[in-house]
Design a protein around this motif. Structure first.
Motif, PDB file in Angstrom:
ATOM      1  N   THR A 200      -1.544  42.818  -0.648  1.00 36.17           N
ATOM      2  CA  THR A 200      -0.779  42.932  -1.886  1.00 36.17           C
ATOM      3  C   THR A 200      -0.946  41.650  -2.697  1.00 36.17           C
ATOM      4  N   PRO A 201      -1.081  41.747  -4.031  1.00 34.55           N
ATOM      5  CA  PRO A 201      -1.287  40.556  -4.869  1.00 34.55           C
ATOM      6  C   PRO A 201      -0.125  39.578  -4.762  1.00 34.55           C
ATOM      7  N   VAL A 202      -0.443  38.298  -4.919  1.00 32.58           N
ATOM      8  CA  VAL A 202       0.564  37.246  -4.891  1.00 32.58           C
ATOM      9  C   VAL A 202       1.053  36.998  -6.311  1.00 32.58           C
ATOM     10  N   SER A 203       2.355  37.056  -6.503  1.00 32.33           N
ATOM     11  CA  SER A 203       2.923  36.847  -7.827  1.00 32.33           C
ATOM     12  C   SER A 203       3.416  35.421  -8.033  1.00 32.33           C
ATOM     13  N   GLU A 204       3.771  34.705  -6.954  1.00 32.71           N
ATOM     14  CA  GLU A 204       4.305  33.355  -7.087  1.00 32.71           C
ATOM     15  C   GLU A 204       4.124  32.612  -5.775  1.00 32.71           C
ATOM     16  N   VAL A 205       3.907  31.301  -5.898  1.00 28.24           N
ATOM     17  CA  VAL A 205       3.813  30.430  -4.738  1.00 28.24           C
ATOM     18  C   VAL A 205       5.000  29.482  -4.774  1.00 28.24           C
ATOM     19  N   VAL A 206       5.726  29.422  -3.691  1.00 29.43           N
ATOM     20  CA  VAL A 206       6.907  28.571  -3.609  1.00 29.43           C
ATOM     21  C   VAL A 206       6.744  27.607  -2.447  1.00 29.43           C
ATOM     22  N   ILE A 207       6.987  26.308  -2.704  1.00 29.38           N
ATOM     23  CA  ILE A 207       6.955  25.306  -1.643  1.00 29.38           C
ATOM     24  C   ILE A 207       8.380  25.060  -1.190  1.00 29.38           C
ATOM     25  N   GLU A 208       8.623  25.270   0.073  1.00 33.63           N
ATOM     26  CA  GLU A 208       9.962  25.095   0.629  1.00 33.63           C
ATOM     27  C   GLU A 208       9.925  23.994   1.678  1.00 33.63           C
ATOM     28  N   GLY A 209      10.621  22.890   1.429  1.00 30.76           N
ATOM     29  CA  GLY A 209      10.605  21.783   2.371  1.00 30.76           C
ATOM     30  C   GLY A 209       9.271  21.060   2.367  1.00 30.76           C
ATOM     31  N   ASP A 210       8.967  20.418   3.465  1.00 33.58           N
ATOM     32  CA  ASP A 210       7.760  19.610   3.559  1.00 33.58           C
ATOM     33  C   ASP A 210       6.551  20.376   4.058  1.00 33.58           C
ATOM     34  N   ARG A 211       6.768  21.512   4.723  1.00 33.96           N
ATOM     35  CA  ARG A 211       5.634  22.155   5.372  1.00 33.96           C
ATOM     36  C   ARG A 211       5.505  23.634   5.067  1.00 33.96           C
ATOM     37  N   ILE A 212       6.520  24.246   4.496  1.00 35.08           N
ATOM     38  CA  ILE A 212       6.502  25.694   4.398  1.00 35.08           C
ATOM     39  C   ILE A 212       5.981  26.155   3.045  1.00 35.08           C
ATOM     40  N   LEU A 213       5.038  27.083   3.084  1.00 37.25           N
ATOM     41  CA  LEU A 213       4.578  27.769   1.878  1.00 37.25           C
ATOM     42  C   LEU A 213       5.121  29.183   1.927  1.00 37.25           C
TER      43      LEU A 213
END
Length: 312
Positions: A200-213
């Protein structure tokens, strides 16, 4: 200031291959210049742990800085400039650097490659923080047992996901290419290894904390990963090799022999612009081979420079 007299050699590229060649040519007392466009992909490496001699790891930019200082110890001139043209003529080459034309008997192309970046918004932030990586051979050991995603558009993505499966039981493939680009045999291998294929297409990339995508997909599901590898391929920076008439392989890399000589007399290529395992240690070895071959060919020889002045 670069001298207008014909050079014995010119090195195009200031990465591991080019700087190693500079160290060797400097110790050979050769007259040469390094043209560094500042585009070495080694400079993007947050920390390499597989480069020999650095058990605690070393950042790519720091390694390049150390190599530049070492080359300058032996008289290397390193000029921050891009070579815009390369032409074979007479006994050597003419290099177009800005508005100037310089002459060199031999040329080493150490121009490297350009990575094809994932087509996601805000991805550059993740690359700088080491959350998105490009070389599992370099650093898969450091991400063992983590939740890993591979971004791919074809067979390469499947192969990289399977490679990483040896390091972690949690690997997924984010397939961003057409469905038909992933062959049935690849899908079968991935399923057998327990690797989920997400299409499924990616609509948004979110960085959460120091290591999590975290990736928000059009299906409304957010999927989180600790590390993401890009397997979208590379583009060799082989334009100068091509304009000089050197033979390229189908993938666009320069064809060389055991001495790093291209198919054009006097023109060498080393590092990632040559087909092979794209590793800094290999690039350094190829730079050393090219520089040593040039030195041996220059020993006792005399040649006419591009401008007709004899040097030797």
């Amino acid at each position: 200031m670069v001298a207008d007299a014909p050079l014995e050699a010119a090195i195009i590229g200031g990465g591991p291959a080019g700087l190693t060649a500079a160290i060797y040519l400097g110790r050979f007392f050769r007259r040469f210049v390094v043209f560094d466009g500042g585009e070495s992909r080694a400079g993007w490496i947050p920390r390499s742990h597989n480069h020999p001699g650095f058990p605690a790891g070393i950042a790519g930019a720091r390694l390049l800085g150390r190599m530049r200082r070492q080359a300058r110890l032996y008289g290397a001139r390193i000029v921050r400039a891009r070579v815009l043209g390369l032409e074979r003529g007479g006994d050597g080459f003419a290099l177009a650097v800005g508005r100037r034309s310089l002459a060199a008997r031999f040329v080493i192309l150490a121009t490297g490659v350009e990575d094809i970046e994932p087509p996601f918004p805000k991805i550059s932030r993740a690359v700088k923080r080491g959350l998105v990586r490009i070389c599992p051979i370099c650093d898969a050991y450091e991400v063992r047992n983590r939740n890993i995603a591979v971004i791919g558009a074809d067979h390469r993505g499947a192969r990289e996901a399977l490679f990483l499966r040896d390091y972690s039981p949690r690997v997924s493939l984010l397939h961003v290419g057409p469905a038909e680009n992933l062959a049935a045999s690849d899908r079968q291998d991935l399923a057998g290894a327990g690797i989920e294929v997400i299409e499924t297409p990616v609509s948004e990339v979110v960085i959460e904390g120091d290591r999590i995508l975290a990736f928000d997909h059009d299906d409304g599901i957010r999927r989180a990963f600790e590390i993401v590898y890009s397997a979208l391929g590379i583009r060799p920076r082989a334009e100068l090799a091509q304009t000089a008439g050197a033979k390229l392989e189908a993938a666009g890399c320069a064809v060389v022999d055991a001495h790093q000589r291209t198919t054009v007399e006097g023109l060498y290529a080393a590092g990632d612009v040559v087909r092979g395992l794209n590793q800094m240690s290999i690039a350094q070895a190829e730079g050393a081979v090219a520089a040593t071959d040039i030195h041996n060919r220059l020993r006792g020889c005399r040649f006419s420079g591009w401008f007709g002045a004899e040097s030797g």
